[in-house]
Write a protein that holds these residues in place. Structure first.
Motif, PDB file in Angstrom:
ATOM      1  N   VAL A 153      -3.849  14.146   6.621  1.00 25.98           N
ATOM      2  CA  VAL A 153      -3.241  13.501   5.530  1.00 25.98           C
ATOM      3  C   VAL A 153      -4.320  13.371   4.400  1.00 25.98           C
ATOM      4  O   VAL A 153      -5.471  13.783   4.793  1.00 25.98           O
ATOM      5  N   GLU A 154      -3.525  13.913   3.358  1.00 31.02           N
ATOM      6  CA  GLU A 154      -4.467  14.382   2.482  1.00 31.02           C
ATOM      7  C   GLU A 154      -4.437  13.177   1.738  1.00 31.02           C
ATOM      8  O   GLU A 154      -3.423  12.831   0.869  1.00 31.02           O
ATOM      9  N   ARG A 169       4.839  13.741  -6.534  1.00 24.99           N
ATOM     10  CA  ARG A 169       3.207  13.210  -6.015  1.00 24.99           C
ATOM     11  C   ARG A 169       2.967  12.996  -7.595  1.00 24.99           C
ATOM     12  O   ARG A 169       2.295  11.608  -7.503  1.00 24.99           O
ATOM     13  N   ARG A 170       3.090  13.666  -8.544  1.00 29.24           N
ATOM     14  CA  ARG A 170       3.010  12.659 -10.136  1.00 29.24           C
ATOM     15  C   ARG A 170       4.105  11.341  -9.607  1.00 29.24           C
ATOM     16  O   ARG A 170       2.739  10.129 -10.307  1.00 29.24           O
ATOM     17  N   TYR A 171       4.834  11.226  -9.851  1.00 31.19           N
ATOM     18  CA  TYR A 171       5.606   9.731  -9.473  1.00 31.19           C
ATOM     19  C   TYR A 171       4.550   8.379  -9.296  1.00 31.19           C
ATOM     20  O   TYR A 171       4.767   7.744  -9.761  1.00 31.19           O
ATOM     21  N   PHE A 172       4.644   8.563  -7.615  1.00 32.48           N
ATOM     22  CA  PHE A 172       3.216   7.999  -6.970  1.00 32.48           C
ATOM     23  C   PHE A 172       2.462   8.038  -7.553  1.00 32.48           C
ATOM     24  O   PHE A 172       2.014   6.900  -6.961  1.00 32.48           O
ATOM     25  N   ARG A 173       1.586   8.692  -7.486  1.00 27.56           N
ATOM     26  CA  ARG A 173       0.067   8.476  -8.042  1.00 27.56           C
ATOM     27  C   ARG A 173       0.386   7.772  -9.525  1.00 27.56           C
ATOM     28  O   ARG A 173      -0.906   7.004  -9.620  1.00 27.56           O
ATOM     29  N   LEU A 211       0.845   8.292  -0.615  1.00 24.80           N
ATOM     30  CA  LEU A 211      -0.281   9.352  -0.554  1.00 24.80           C
ATOM     31  C   LEU A 211      -1.970   9.519   0.266  1.00 24.80           C
ATOM     32  O   LEU A 211      -2.569   9.297  -0.596  1.00 24.80           O
ATOM     33  N   GLY A 212      -1.048   8.969   0.787  1.00 30.44           N
ATOM     34  CA  GLY A 212      -1.942   9.108   2.506  1.00 30.44           C
ATOM     35  C   GLY A 212      -3.350   8.041   2.390  1.00 30.44           C
ATOM     36  O   GLY A 212      -4.298   7.994   3.158  1.00 30.44           O
ATOM     37  N   ASN A 255       3.320  11.047   4.179  1.00 30.02           N
ATOM     38  CA  ASN A 255       2.013  12.344   3.353  1.00 30.02           C
ATOM     39  C   ASN A 255       2.704  13.487   2.662  1.00 30.02           C
ATOM     40  O   ASN A 255       2.514  14.464   1.879  1.00 30.02           O
ATOM     41  N   HIS A 256       3.405  14.141   3.653  1.00 29.30           N
ATOM     42  CA  HIS A 256       4.281  15.391   3.709  1.00 29.30           C
ATOM     43  C   HIS A 256       5.118  15.115   2.195  1.00 29.30           C
ATOM     44  O   HIS A 256       5.273  15.942   0.979  1.00 29.30           O
TER      45      HIS A 256
END
Length: 184
Positions: free
Chosen positions: A104-105, A37-41, A156-157, A28-29
């Motif tokens: 974990v976010e 963040r953008r890629y995995f979202r 992504l948690g 998650n880090h």
């Protein structure tokens, strides 16, 4: 009886959660980096079904009428996967990592409340397994996307690694069973 079984299951999942929490935090880090963040979202959003549904529509358009039956077969198998994972999530009731572990976010909004198994990974494994049998070159093209979908769930948690592993095994088994029944 059933109450004792439910208690043992809940205790087993709680132990598994504790074992996997550190790995979830580490993964998650990575999502704290904006590009990651953008890629995995994006991958996660496409893995909600959009990419797979577009692929099912594109197969007969690109390959002609002979691809209609395989696309329909994959679609029906995917529907069976939705039913299967919803039943399992309703029975197994495992909270998501972001709900159980401070730090974990949740970097994307989950589609439902529970964690086990990963439906995104189930479908990625199911489609990739069927594609490997029916259209091997397309499976190779889609493989990086499928792996990214599976990785996105932990990064992504939203899932524990065991949720992802279980989803992959269930998806593979569902696809193999469907292909076997269809005689493919």
């Amino acid at each position: 009886g059933a109450a004792m079984r439910d208690l043992r299951l809940a205790a087993g999942l709680a132990r598994l959660d504790s074992l996997e929490a550190r790995f979830c935090l580490s993964c998650n880090h990575f999502a704290r980096t904006p590009a990651v963040r953008r890629y995995f979202r994006l991958v996660s959003r496409l893995g909600d079904g959009i990419a797979w549904y577009l692929m099912l529509i594109a197969l007969p358009l690109a390959l002609g009428p002979p691809a209609l039956a395989p696309a329909l077969h994959m679609g029906i198998t995917a529907l069976a996967g939705v039913i299967l994972y919803k039943v399992l999530k309703g029975v197994l009731v495992r909270e998501r990592p972001f709900a159980s572990h401070a730090g974990v976010e949740a970097i994307a909004r989950p589609l439902d409340r529970h964690s086990f198994p990963s439906g995104h990974t189930l479908h990625a494994a199911c489609f990739l397994t069927m594609l490997a049998q029916l259209y091997p070159m397309l499976a190779l093209i889609m493989l990086p996307f499928g792996i990214s979908v599976a990785a996105s769930r932990v990064i992504l948690g939203l899932h524990y690694p065991s949720d992802v592993l279980a989803g992959a095994l269930i998806g593979w088994g569902l696809a193999r069973t469907s292909l076997l029944i269809a005689g493919v």
